[in-house]
Design an enzyme around this catalytic site. Structure first.
Site, PDB file in Angstrom:
ATOM      1  N   HIS A 261      23.628  34.719  -8.759  1.00  0.00           N
ATOM      2  CA  HIS A 261      22.894  35.260  -7.601  1.00  0.00           C
ATOM      3  C   HIS A 261      23.847  35.339  -6.416  1.00  0.00           C
ATOM      4  O   HIS A 261      24.680  34.446  -6.248  1.00  0.00           O
ATOM      5  CB  HIS A 261      21.693  34.379  -7.249  1.00  0.00           C
ATOM      6  CG  HIS A 261      20.677  35.079  -6.422  1.00  0.00           C
ATOM      7  ND1 HIS A 261      20.793  35.188  -5.052  1.00  0.00           N
ATOM      8  CD2 HIS A 261      19.559  35.757  -6.770  1.00  0.00           C
ATOM      9  CE1 HIS A 261      19.771  35.885  -4.599  1.00  0.00           C
ATOM     10  NE2 HIS A 261      19.012  36.257  -5.619  1.00  0.00           N
ATOM     11  N   ASP A 315      14.922  36.225 -12.753  1.00  0.00           N
ATOM     12  CA  ASP A 315      14.683  37.098 -13.908  1.00  0.00           C
ATOM     13  C   ASP A 315      14.858  36.392 -15.252  1.00  0.00           C
ATOM     14  O   ASP A 315      14.607  36.990 -16.291  1.00  0.00           O
ATOM     15  CB  ASP A 315      15.624  38.315 -13.843  1.00  0.00           C
ATOM     16  CG  ASP A 315      15.205  39.290 -12.754  1.00  0.00           C
ATOM     17  OD1 ASP A 315      13.991  39.442 -12.543  1.00  0.00           O
ATOM     18  OD2 ASP A 315      16.083  39.893 -12.109  1.00  0.00           O
TER      19      ASP A 315
HETATM   20  C1  SDX Z   1      17.511  39.757  -8.565  1.00  0.00           C
HETATM   21  O1  SDX Z   1      19.389  39.579  -4.062  1.00  0.00           O
HETATM   22  C2  SDX Z   1      18.279  39.121  -4.432  1.00  0.00           C
HETATM   23  O2  SDX Z   1      17.671  38.346  -3.739  1.00  0.00           O
HETATM   24  C3  SDX Z   1      17.778  39.651  -5.744  1.00  0.00           C
HETATM   25  C4  SDX Z   1      16.538  38.973  -6.350  1.00  0.00           C
HETATM   26  C5  SDX Z   1      15.277  39.273  -5.590  1.00  0.00           C
HETATM   27  O3  SDX Z   1      14.322  38.497  -5.673  1.00  0.00           O
HETATM   28  O4  SDX Z   1      15.212  40.344  -4.940  1.00  0.00           O
HETATM   29  O5  SDX Z   1      16.715  37.561  -6.415  1.00  0.00           O
HETATM   30  C6  SDX Z   1      16.266  39.504  -7.780  1.00  0.00           C
HETATM   31  O6  SDX Z   1      18.052  40.827  -8.500  1.00  0.00           O
HETATM   32  C7  SDX Z   1      18.085  38.633  -9.404  1.00  0.00           C
HETATM   33  C8  SDX Z   1      19.422  38.968 -10.059  1.00  0.00           C
HETATM   34  C9  SDX Z   1      19.215  39.674 -11.394  1.00  0.00           C
HETATM   35  N1  SDX Z   1      20.456  40.123 -12.004  1.00  0.00           N
HETATM   36  C10 SDX Z   1      21.015  39.569 -13.084  1.00  0.00           C
HETATM   37  O7  SDX Z   1      20.526  38.591 -13.635  1.00  0.00           O
HETATM   38  C11 SDX Z   1      22.247  40.247 -13.610  1.00  0.00           C
HETATM   39  C12 SDX Z   1      23.325  39.224 -13.896  1.00  0.00           C
HETATM   40  N2  SDX Z   1      23.797  38.669 -12.635  1.00  0.00           N
HETATM   41  C13 SDX Z   1      24.902  39.214 -11.996  1.00  0.00           C
HETATM   42  O8  SDX Z   1      25.372  40.473 -12.335  1.00  0.00           O
HETATM   43  C14 SDX Z   1      25.239  38.763 -10.591  1.00  0.00           C
HETATM   44  O9  SDX Z   1      25.218  37.377 -10.601  1.00  0.00           O
HETATM   45  C15 SDX Z   1      24.431  39.329  -9.435  1.00  0.00           C
HETATM   46  C16 SDX Z   1      24.355  40.857  -9.469  1.00  0.00           C
HETATM   47  C17 SDX Z   1      23.029  38.779  -9.434  1.00  0.00           C
HETATM   48  C18 SDX Z   1      25.126  38.913  -8.115  1.00  0.00           C
HETATM   49  O10 SDX Z   1      26.334  39.579  -8.007  1.00  0.00           O
HETATM   50  P1  SDX Z   1      27.479  39.242  -6.931  1.00  0.00           P
HETATM   51  O11 SDX Z   1      27.009  38.345  -5.894  1.00  0.00           O
HETATM   52  O12 SDX Z   1      28.080  40.553  -6.547  1.00  0.00           O
HETATM   53  O13 SDX Z   1      28.523  38.405  -7.800  1.00  0.00           O
HETATM   54  P2  SDX Z   1      29.737  38.988  -8.631  1.00  0.00           P
HETATM   55  O14 SDX Z   1      29.266  39.957  -9.655  1.00  0.00           O
HETATM   56  O15 SDX Z   1      30.782  39.497  -7.665  1.00  0.00           O
HETATM   57  O16 SDX Z   1      30.265  37.704  -9.367  1.00  0.00           O
HETATM   58  C19 SDX Z   1      30.980  36.655  -8.691  1.00  0.00           C
HETATM   59  C20 SDX Z   1      31.643  35.790  -9.745  1.00  0.00           C
HETATM   60  C21 SDX Z   1      32.494  36.628 -10.710  1.00  0.00           C
HETATM   61  O17 SDX Z   1      33.493  35.773 -11.220  1.00  0.00           O
HETATM   62  P3  SDX Z   1      35.012  35.944 -10.653  1.00  0.00           P
HETATM   63  O18 SDX Z   1      35.441  37.366 -10.891  1.00  0.00           O
HETATM   64  O19 SDX Z   1      34.948  35.577  -9.193  1.00  0.00           O
HETATM   65  O20 SDX Z   1      35.818  34.947 -11.465  1.00  0.00           O
HETATM   66  O21 SDX Z   1      30.653  35.149 -10.558  1.00  0.00           O
HETATM   67  C22 SDX Z   1      30.722  35.654 -11.901  1.00  0.00           C
HETATM   68  C23 SDX Z   1      31.524  36.966 -11.813  1.00  0.00           C
HETATM   69  O22 SDX Z   1      32.144  37.279 -13.005  1.00  0.00           O
HETATM   70  N3  SDX Z   1      29.348  35.964 -12.327  1.00  0.00           N
HETATM   71  C24 SDX Z   1      28.904  35.915 -13.575  1.00  0.00           C
HETATM   72  C25 SDX Z   1      27.535  36.274 -13.526  1.00  0.00           C
HETATM   73  N4  SDX Z   1      27.205  36.515 -12.257  1.00  0.00           N
HETATM   74  C26 SDX Z   1      28.305  36.321 -11.529  1.00  0.00           C
HETATM   75  N5  SDX Z   1      29.533  35.644 -14.719  1.00  0.00           N
HETATM   76  C27 SDX Z   1      28.773  35.726 -15.839  1.00  0.00           C
HETATM   77  N6  SDX Z   1      27.461  36.061 -15.864  1.00  0.00           N
HETATM   78  C28 SDX Z   1      26.823  36.317 -14.719  1.00  0.00           C
HETATM   79  N7  SDX Z   1      25.539  36.658 -14.745  1.00  0.00           N
END
Ligand code: SDX
Length: 378
Positions: A261, A315
């Site tokens: 998140h 989710d």
């Molecule tokens: C919702 O914003 C809200 O409030 C949204 C929400 C709401 O109520 O409205 O809470 C609802 O959208 C929940 C999120 C649902 N999405 C997912 O479950 C999809 C999987 N999650 C991710 O793609 C991600 O965590 C996000 C999109 C939720 C957040 O993305 P960010 O903040 O842009 O983080 P990022 O992709 O830049 O990741 C930062 C680091 C990375 O590692 P490094 O490159 O720094 O080494 O964290 C890692 C990422 O690779 N990472 C994950 C991960 N999420 C982040 N690694 C593996 N699996 C994951 N799910």
């Protein structure tokens, strides 16, 4: 003019001042108008919480009854909207059907009177009342059935489940569904809410505001993740496959759905509540082996990614709750939208109160002074 650093995804950049909700991502706290989510989930109903978010205070008994009454008697959709929806391809995604139907409401209610509190209230009531009817109608029509008329004797969530399944829901299931709506209704400046506020800032109508937000919610990085989680659990298939699946994702730098998140660096408090709700359903209606897979995923992801603050988000467990209620997977995100529409409308109202059109800037990194090349010379 001050030159600001570019932040991809606008991370950490305030896009508005808001008093609607609050998240402390380090402590795992979520409040709506200052009230903790755990307390609302236990004591409130979806419509009462929607009222709180939109009008800023918990309603009195009379105010709540009046609001519930208005919503109840605006649940029917015009037959022309139904006929329009009948023409949608049954293979289309219900989120696309919902986005088109929400936008279509603007055709029928085209008067725009944004300074009039009665107009705001009518629009709020109409959208909160009809979105569930449209989701249920598309579900029945894509199976070749006529939609079911809403039942005025049922409350908001029970009526939705009735319209979806053509039978009255179990009371525990209906209450748990209502709590799910409370948990999904609002969440500060997430992508779809930002989208709603940008659209609202142009002073367009509320149907366009909601349609644009629905379109944004559908993506797999946002609300669409709940659907992807169930597909992922199906693909994993057994507890033994969890560890290799996660190791493979990490090797490929693929995102694990339902985890991570932008704001929470601990387990999302909504995920904790949803997990308990899933357990209540399993206790009454039987266990789901996908829950064992999910719990093992949570353990392995924590082992591997806790240092990055990656934990289950809202989710991750919601799909298991809806699955136990027999709801088809591609309706999970429309259900998220049924709840979130009230949050979007709270932001619409707040945006209008102190509006200035959104018009950020960009950092241009293209070329300049390039001569036009005639087509035969390219
Ligand atoms: C919702 O914003 C809200 O409030 C949204 C929400 C709401 O109520 O409205 O809470 C609802 O959208 C929940 C999120 C649902 N999405 C997912 O479950 C999809 C999987 N999650 C991710 O793609 C991600 O965590 C996000 C999109 C939720 C957040 O993305 P960010 O903040 O842009 O983080 P990022 O992709 O830049 O990741 C930062 C680091 C990375 O590692 P490094 O490159 O720094 O080494 O964290 C890692 C990422 O690779 N990472 C994950 C991960 N999420 C982040 N690694 C593996 N699996 C994951 N799910």
């Amino acid at each position: 003019m001050m030159v600001c650093e570019y932040k991809p995804g606008l991370e950490g950049i305030p896009a508005a001042q808001s008093s609607i909700s609050y998240v402390d991502g380090q402590k795992g706290i979520l409040e709506y108008r200052g009230i903790r989510i755990e307390e609302l989930a236990e004591k409130s109903t979806f419509l009462e919480t929607a009222y709180l978010l939109i009008w800023g205070e918990l309603p009195s008994k009379e105010e709540l009854e009046a609001f519930e009454h208005e919503v109840r008697y605006h649940r029917r959709i015009k037959y022309r909207i139904r006929d329009m929806m009948k023409c949608f391809p049954e293979s289309g995604h219900p989120m696309d059907a919902l986005q088109a139907s929400a936008a279509a409401l603007g055709l029928f209610y085209s008067l725009r009177d944004l300074h009039n509190p009665a107009y705001i209230r009518d629009s709020v009531v109409r959208l909160i009342a009809t979105i569930p009817t449209m989701v249920a109608a598309f579900q029945l029509m894509r199976k070749g059935n006529d939609p079911v008329r809403p039942r005025d004797d049922l409350d908001y969530s029970a009526n939705f489940l009735y319209m979806l399944n053509e039978q009255e829901p179990d009371p525990l299931a209906a209450r748990i569904f209502d709590i799910c709506l409370i948990l999904h209704v609002e969440h500060t400046m997430n992508a779809s809410t930002f989208s709603a506020r940008v659209t609202a800032s142009t002073l367009t109508d509320p149907y366009a505001v909601v349609a644009s937000a629905v379109g944004t919610l559908g993506g797999p990085l946002h609300g669409g993740a709940n659907e992807e989680v169930i597909q992922m659990l199906e693909n994993i298939g057994s507890v033994d496959n969890v560890r290799p699946y996660i190791e493979n994702c990490l090797e490929r730098k693929a995102k694990i759905m339902g985890f991570g998140h932008r704001v929470y660096k601990v387990k999302d408090p909504r995920a904790t509540i949803l997990q308990k709700l899933a357990e209540q359903l399993f206790e009454k209606f039987g266990h789901d082996k996908f829950y064992d897979i999910a719990q093992e995923m949570e353990r392995v992801v924590e082992e591997k990614l806790a240092s990055k603050g990656i934990y289950p988000n809202v989710d991750f467990y919601s799909g298991l709750v809806y699955r136990k209620m027999g709801i088809p997977t591609d309706l999970f995100t429309p259900i998220f939208a049924i709840a979130r529409v009230a949050g979007w409308l709270a932001h619409w109202k707040e945006q209008l109160a102190e509006n200035r059109i959104f018009r950020p800037t960009q950092i241009y990194n293209g070329r300049h002074e390039i001569p036009y090349t005639p087509i035969e010379q390219r």
